[in-house]
Design a protein around this motif. Structure first.
Motif, PDB file in Angstrom:
ATOM      1  N   ALA A   9       0.829  -1.210   0.000  1.00 54.57           N
ATOM      2  CA  ALA A   9       0.000   0.000   0.000  1.00 54.57           C
ATOM      3  C   ALA A   9       0.860   1.255   0.000  1.00 54.57           C
ATOM      4  O   ALA A   9       0.568   2.224  -0.703  1.00 54.57           O
ATOM      5  CB  ALA A   9      -0.931  -0.008   1.203  1.00 54.57           C
ATOM      6  N   ASP A  12       3.089   2.841  -3.393  1.00 53.62           N
ATOM      7  CA  ASP A  12       2.549   3.707  -4.432  1.00 53.62           C
ATOM      8  C   ASP A  12       2.608   5.177  -4.001  1.00 53.62           C
ATOM      9  O   ASP A  12       2.140   5.519  -2.911  1.00 53.62           O
ATOM     10  CB  ASP A  12       1.106   3.308  -4.732  1.00 53.62           C
ATOM     11  CG  ASP A  12       0.527   4.106  -5.867  1.00 53.62           C
ATOM     12  OD1 ASP A  12       0.027   5.222  -5.616  1.00 53.62           O
ATOM     13  OD2 ASP A  12       0.593   3.620  -7.015  1.00 53.62           O
ATOM     14  N   HIS A  14       0.886   7.763  -4.987  1.00 49.95           N
ATOM     15  CA  HIS A  14      -0.432   8.382  -4.785  1.00 49.95           C
ATOM     16  C   HIS A  14      -0.987   8.008  -3.418  1.00 49.95           C
ATOM     17  O   HIS A  14      -1.570   8.856  -2.721  1.00 49.95           O
ATOM     18  CB  HIS A  14      -1.416   7.942  -5.878  1.00 49.95           C
ATOM     19  CG  HIS A  14      -1.055   8.439  -7.243  1.00 49.95           C
ATOM     20  ND1 HIS A  14      -1.029   9.771  -7.568  1.00 49.95           N
ATOM     21  CD2 HIS A  14      -0.696   7.774  -8.363  1.00 49.95           C
ATOM     22  CE1 HIS A  14      -0.669   9.922  -8.827  1.00 49.95           C
ATOM     23  NE2 HIS A  14      -0.452   8.717  -9.343  1.00 49.95           N
ATOM     24  N   ARG A  15      -0.787   6.770  -3.023  1.00 47.38           N
ATOM     25  CA  ARG A  15      -1.282   6.346  -1.710  1.00 47.38           C
ATOM     26  C   ARG A  15      -0.493   7.012  -0.585  1.00 47.38           C
ATOM     27  O   ARG A  15      -1.056   7.380   0.443  1.00 47.38           O
ATOM     28  CB  ARG A  15      -1.269   4.826  -1.598  1.00 47.38           C
ATOM     29  CG  ARG A  15      -2.321   4.190  -2.509  1.00 47.38           C
ATOM     30  CD  ARG A  15      -2.548   2.732  -2.230  1.00 47.38           C
ATOM     31  NE  ARG A  15      -1.500   1.875  -2.721  1.00 47.38           N
ATOM     32  CZ  ARG A  15      -1.513   1.261  -3.901  1.00 47.38           C
ATOM     33  NH1 ARG A  15      -2.533   1.422  -4.727  1.00 47.38           N
ATOM     34  NH2 ARG A  15      -0.520   0.475  -4.258  1.00 47.38           N
ATOM     35  N   ARG A  16       0.819   7.195  -0.788  1.00 42.16           N
ATOM     36  CA  ARG A  16       1.600   7.922   0.225  1.00 42.16           C
ATOM     37  C   ARG A  16       1.113   9.362   0.334  1.00 42.16           C
ATOM     38  O   ARG A  16       1.060   9.935   1.425  1.00 42.16           O
ATOM     39  CB  ARG A  16       3.093   7.874  -0.099  1.00 42.16           C
ATOM     40  CG  ARG A  16       3.712   6.509   0.135  1.00 42.16           C
ATOM     41  CD  ARG A  16       5.223   6.551   0.121  1.00 42.16           C
ATOM     42  NE  ARG A  16       5.809   7.170  -1.044  1.00 42.16           N
ATOM     43  CZ  ARG A  16       6.127   6.545  -2.175  1.00 42.16           C
ATOM     44  NH1 ARG A  16       5.920   5.252  -2.309  1.00 42.16           N
ATOM     45  NH2 ARG A  16       6.678   7.210  -3.180  1.00 42.16           N
ATOM     46  N   ILE A  18      -1.947  10.372  -0.185  1.00 43.78           N
ATOM     47  CA  ILE A  18      -3.215  10.314   0.552  1.00 43.78           C
ATOM     48  C   ILE A  18      -2.945  10.164   2.045  1.00 43.78           C
ATOM     49  O   ILE A  18      -3.575  10.835   2.872  1.00 43.78           O
ATOM     50  CB  ILE A  18      -4.097   9.166   0.015  1.00 43.78           C
ATOM     51  CG1 ILE A  18      -4.569   9.488  -1.411  1.00 43.78           C
ATOM     52  CG2 ILE A  18      -5.286   8.919   0.936  1.00 43.78           C
ATOM     53  CD1 ILE A  18      -5.247   8.334  -2.130  1.00 43.78           C
ATOM     54  N   CYS A  36      -5.390  15.487  -4.502  1.00 41.56           N
ATOM     55  CA  CYS A  36      -4.457  14.599  -5.207  1.00 41.56           C
ATOM     56  C   CYS A  36      -4.498  14.771  -6.721  1.00 41.56           C
ATOM     57  O   CYS A  36      -3.588  14.321  -7.415  1.00 41.56           O
ATOM     58  CB  CYS A  36      -4.746  13.144  -4.853  1.00 41.56           C
ATOM     59  SG  CYS A  36      -4.333  12.758  -3.153  1.00 41.56           S
ATOM     60  N   THR A  43      -9.093   7.440  -7.063  1.00 37.34           N
ATOM     61  CA  THR A  43      -8.906   7.735  -5.642  1.00 37.34           C
ATOM     62  C   THR A  43      -9.593   6.681  -4.785  1.00 37.34           C
ATOM     63  O   THR A  43      -9.024   6.214  -3.786  1.00 37.34           O
ATOM     64  CB  THR A  43      -9.450   9.139  -5.312  1.00 37.34           C
ATOM     65  OG1 THR A  43      -8.766  10.105  -6.118  1.00 37.34           O
ATOM     66  CG2 THR A  43      -9.265   9.480  -3.845  1.00 37.34           C
ATOM     67  N   HIS A  46      -7.459   3.583  -4.625  1.00 35.04           N
ATOM     68  CA  HIS A  46      -6.324   3.775  -3.719  1.00 35.04           C
ATOM     69  C   HIS A  46      -6.780   3.706  -2.259  1.00 35.04           C
ATOM     70  O   HIS A  46      -6.117   3.095  -1.418  1.00 35.04           O
ATOM     71  CB  HIS A  46      -5.624   5.103  -3.990  1.00 35.04           C
ATOM     72  CG  HIS A  46      -4.815   5.118  -5.241  1.00 35.04           C
ATOM     73  ND1 HIS A  46      -3.784   4.242  -5.480  1.00 35.04           N
ATOM     74  CD2 HIS A  46      -4.883   5.920  -6.338  1.00 35.04           C
ATOM     75  CE1 HIS A  46      -3.244   4.498  -6.656  1.00 35.04           C
ATOM     76  NE2 HIS A  46      -3.903   5.513  -7.200  1.00 35.04           N
ATOM     77  N   LEU A  47      -7.917   4.322  -1.962  1.00 35.39           N
ATOM     78  CA  LEU A  47      -8.447   4.290  -0.599  1.00 35.39           C
ATOM     79  C   LEU A  47      -8.822   2.863  -0.184  1.00 35.39           C
ATOM     80  O   LEU A  47      -8.622   2.484   0.969  1.00 35.39           O
ATOM     81  CB  LEU A  47      -9.653   5.222  -0.475  1.00 35.39           C
ATOM     82  CG  LEU A  47      -9.299   6.714  -0.469  1.00 35.39           C
ATOM     83  CD1 LEU A  47     -10.550   7.558  -0.662  1.00 35.39           C
ATOM     84  CD2 LEU A  47      -8.576   7.095   0.818  1.00 35.39           C
ATOM     85  N   LEU A  50      -5.618   1.131   0.805  1.00 35.51           N
ATOM     86  CA  LEU A  50      -5.190   1.624   2.113  1.00 35.51           C
ATOM     87  C   LEU A  50      -6.074   1.074   3.235  1.00 35.51           C
ATOM     88  O   LEU A  50      -5.581   0.721   4.308  1.00 35.51           O
ATOM     89  CB  LEU A  50      -5.200   3.158   2.135  1.00 35.51           C
ATOM     90  CG  LEU A  50      -4.140   3.847   1.266  1.00 35.51           C
ATOM     91  CD1 LEU A  50      -4.424   5.341   1.162  1.00 35.51           C
ATOM     92  CD2 LEU A  50      -2.751   3.586   1.811  1.00 35.51           C
TER      93      LEU A  50
END
Length: 127
Positions: A9, A12, A14-16, A18, A36, A43, A46-47, A50
């Motif tokens: 998780a 990535d 983008h996840r960092r 977030i 983002c 999104t 990605h959520l 996470l």
């Protein structure tokens, strides 16, 4: 440590991003999308990653879903990283000591003013 989903998780960017946003405060999905610059479906994916890794929690607030960071997995990561942090701190301390030992010494006093060399005077004109 068999927390592969956690590491996956966080791999990535983008996840960092977030996670960094949620570090400030809980946010609804719409704010995360806007901050983002990703599409809403992206999104949400990605959520979901996470959330499945245990890094975020979600709660329903009327029509909105609000995501918040779950500090427990971050604390586990911090505990796992602690020995490595000690290693780096010791290495950085040793580097600092070495640099201090090899650095040229500088005087904190103002350098003495040197007198300017006298300029040669032209001979007096002959009458």
């Amino acid at each position: 440590m068999s927390d592969a989903p956690l590491w996956t998780a966080l791999a990535d960017p983008h996840r960092r991003a977030i996670v960094a946003l949620l570090l400030e405060r809980p946010r609804p999905v719409g704010e995360i999308v806007e901050a983002c610059g990703l599409s809403q479906p992206s999104t949400s994916k990605h959520l979901k990653v996470l959330r499945e890794a245990g890094l975020v929690r979600v709660r329903q607030d009327a029509q909105r879903r609000v995501y918040a960071l779950d500090p427990a997995p971050i604390a586990e990561l911090d505990a796992w990283l602690a020995p490595y942090r000690k290693l780096w701190n010791a290495s950085l301390d040793a580097l600092g000591a070495r640099l201090d030992a090899t650095a040229p010494t500088t005087s904190e006093e103002e350098p003495e003013e040197r007198e300017a060399p006298e300029e040669p005077q032209e001979p007096a004109p002959k009458d």
